[in-house]
Design a protein around this motif. Structure first.
Motif, mmCIF file in Angstrom:
data_model
loop_
_atom_site.group_PDB
_atom_site.id
_atom_site.type_symbol
_atom_site.label_atom_id
_atom_site.label_comp_id
_atom_site.label_asym_id
_atom_site.label_seq_id
_atom_site.Cartn_x
_atom_site.Cartn_y
_atom_site.Cartn_z
ATOM 1 N N ARG A 9 11.725 33.699 -1.270
ATOM 2 C CA ARG A 9 12.187 35.073 -1.492
ATOM 3 C C ARG A 9 13.631 35.166 -1.036
ATOM 4 O O ARG A 9 13.930 34.923 0.131
ATOM 5 C CB ARG A 9 11.343 36.075 -0.692
ATOM 6 N N VAL A 10 14.506 35.550 -1.941
ATOM 7 C CA VAL A 10 15.918 35.680 -1.582
ATOM 8 C C VAL A 10 16.090 36.689 -0.449
ATOM 9 O O VAL A 10 16.970 36.525 0.411
ATOM 10 C CB VAL A 10 16.747 36.091 -2.812
ATOM 11 N N LYS A 11 15.238 37.701 -0.424
ATOM 12 C CA LYS A 11 15.358 38.726 0.610
ATOM 13 C C LYS A 11 15.024 38.199 2.001
ATOM 14 O O LYS A 11 15.249 38.892 2.995
ATOM 15 C CB LYS A 11 14.488 39.927 0.237
ATOM 16 N N LYS A 12 14.509 36.972 2.086
ATOM 17 C CA LYS A 12 14.251 36.334 3.378
ATOM 18 C C LYS A 12 15.213 35.166 3.633
ATOM 19 O O LYS A 12 14.979 34.334 4.509
ATOM 20 C CB LYS A 12 12.804 35.849 3.447
ATOM 21 N N PHE A 13 16.304 35.144 2.879
ATOM 22 C CA PHE A 13 17.261 34.038 2.992
ATOM 23 C C PHE A 13 17.840 33.923 4.394
ATOM 24 O O PHE A 13 18.094 32.812 4.878
ATOM 25 C CB PHE A 13 18.375 34.220 1.954
ATOM 26 N N ASP A 14 18.033 35.028 5.074
ATOM 27 C CA ASP A 14 18.572 34.980 6.429
ATOM 28 C C ASP A 14 17.659 34.208 7.373
ATOM 29 O O ASP A 14 18.132 33.491 8.264
ATOM 30 C CB ASP A 14 18.793 36.396 6.989
ATOM 31 N N THR A 15 16.363 34.341 7.186
ATOM 32 C CA THR A 15 15.411 33.590 8.009
ATOM 33 C C THR A 15 15.517 32.097 7.725
ATOM 34 O O THR A 15 15.485 31.267 8.649
ATOM 35 C CB THR A 15 13.972 34.064 7.720
ATOM 36 N N ILE A 16 15.673 31.766 6.461
ATOM 37 C CA ILE A 16 15.806 30.368 6.063
ATOM 38 C C ILE A 16 17.078 29.750 6.643
ATOM 39 O O ILE A 16 17.057 28.649 7.203
ATOM 40 C CB ILE A 16 15.834 30.261 4.519
ATOM 41 N N THR A 17 18.189 30.452 6.504
ATOM 42 C CA THR A 17 19.454 29.894 6.985
ATOM 43 C C THR A 17 19.484 29.792 8.507
ATOM 44 O O THR A 17 20.116 28.890 9.056
ATOM 45 C CB THR A 17 20.651 30.718 6.501
ATOM 46 N N ALA A 18 18.795 30.685 9.185
ATOM 47 C CA ALA A 18 18.749 30.607 10.649
ATOM 48 C C ALA A 18 18.091 29.305 11.088
ATOM 49 O O ALA A 18 18.541 28.661 12.059
ATOM 50 C CB ALA A 18 17.999 31.804 11.222
ATOM 51 N N ILE A 19 17.038 28.901 10.391
ATOM 52 C CA ILE A 19 16.380 27.629 10.718
ATOM 53 C C ILE A 19 17.304 26.460 10.414
ATOM 54 O O ILE A 19 17.458 25.542 11.232
ATOM 55 C CB ILE A 19 15.062 27.496 9.935
ATOM 56 N N ALA A 20 17.925 26.482 9.240
ATOM 57 C CA ALA A 20 18.818 25.387 8.859
ATOM 58 C C ALA A 20 20.012 25.282 9.800
ATOM 59 O O ALA A 20 20.447 24.177 10.147
ATOM 60 C CB ALA A 20 19.283 25.578 7.422
#
Length: 259
Positions: A39-50
């Motif tokens: 979900r693009v709307k959860k991209f911030d969560t993804i980038t925080a992990i990366a």
């Protein structure tokens, strides 16, 4: 070294104890992984992990299950978000007619937008295709006529025609722990024939844990089981298979700088 080219570290089964998950991956020889956006709307969560872990990269995109939730997101939005330093792919996007969780028209529209983003950025599109071979073949062929784009058919469970067309159009094919399942002989037959320079391995964690971990949450460490089985199927050593798939990953996911 192995690379898990597709996992979901933001899902609760993995995120609840992420340092331990990554430590087990390292012990198993999995030196890098891509946590895939659904979900693009959860991209911030993804980038925080990366951003938090040097061995983790990420993608940006909308899973076909959620396609109708994010039709407000245009290709240009994906392109802009993909400029994040750890974002190395577009997707996952595609067609899933097995569950049909979103209208098929929305899935197709979402896929086409992601194809535009992949073409314009040069980042590989991570394609999800389940029980939708004919429509996926048609969309890939039509889109290729408008201009080539890099892509991988992830967690491959389709038939030989989609494999043939995907390879013909320059795509890569990624195999998960499904190839260890007893009823996966057709997939193993396809895995045996994919050219060596177009093959990847993945987990799709926390889903689809391979034998001998069926019934458990899957995790990047289990990439090793898929790779060992793939080496057996293809008649090469585990070391050869690991080197080959890692080199292929570095070539396709070139933004990682691993090449």
């Amino acid at each position: 070294m192995l690379v898990d080219s597709h996992c979901h570290l933001d899902f609760e089964a993995l995120s609840a104890d992420l340092p331990a998950v990554l430590a087990r991956a390292e012990t198993a020889g999995v030196g890098a992984m891509v946590t895939i956006c659904t979900r693009v709307k959860k991209f911030d969560t993804i980038t925080a992990i990366a951003d938090a872990y040097s061995q983790v990269w990420c993608s940006v995109g909308t899973h076909p299950h959620n396609a109708d939730e994010e039709l407000d997101i245009a290709a240009q939005d994906l392109i802009a978000l993909s400029e994040h330093r750890k974002c190395v792919a577009i997707g996952e996007a595609g067609l899933d007619y097995f569950y049909d969780n979103a209208p098929r028209e929305a899935q197709a529209e979402g896929l086409r937008r992601h194809i535009v983003a992949a073409r314009e950025t040069g980042l590989p599109l991570v394609i999800h295709s389940r029980a939708a071979d004919d429509d996926m073949v048609r969309i890939l062929q039509q889109s290729a006529e408008e201009g080539a784009f890099p892509f991988v058919l992830h967690c491959f469970t389709a038939g030989p025609e989609l494999a043939r067309v995907g390879l013909e159009l320059g795509g890569y094919i990624s195999f998960s722990g499904i190839i260890t399942f007893k009823n996966a002989e057709e997939i193993r037959a396809i895995a045996r024939e994919v050219p060596g320079d177009r093959i990847l391995v993945e987990t799709d964690a926390p889903y689809l844990a391979p034998i001998p971990h069926r019934g458990e949450a899957n995790e990047p460490a289990y990439t090793r089981h898929a790779a060992e089985k793939l080496a057996e199927i293809r008649g090469v050593s585990f070391g050869q298979l690991a080197d080959q798939t890692t080199a292929n990953f570095a070539r396709l996911f070139s933004k990682t700088g691993m090449a």
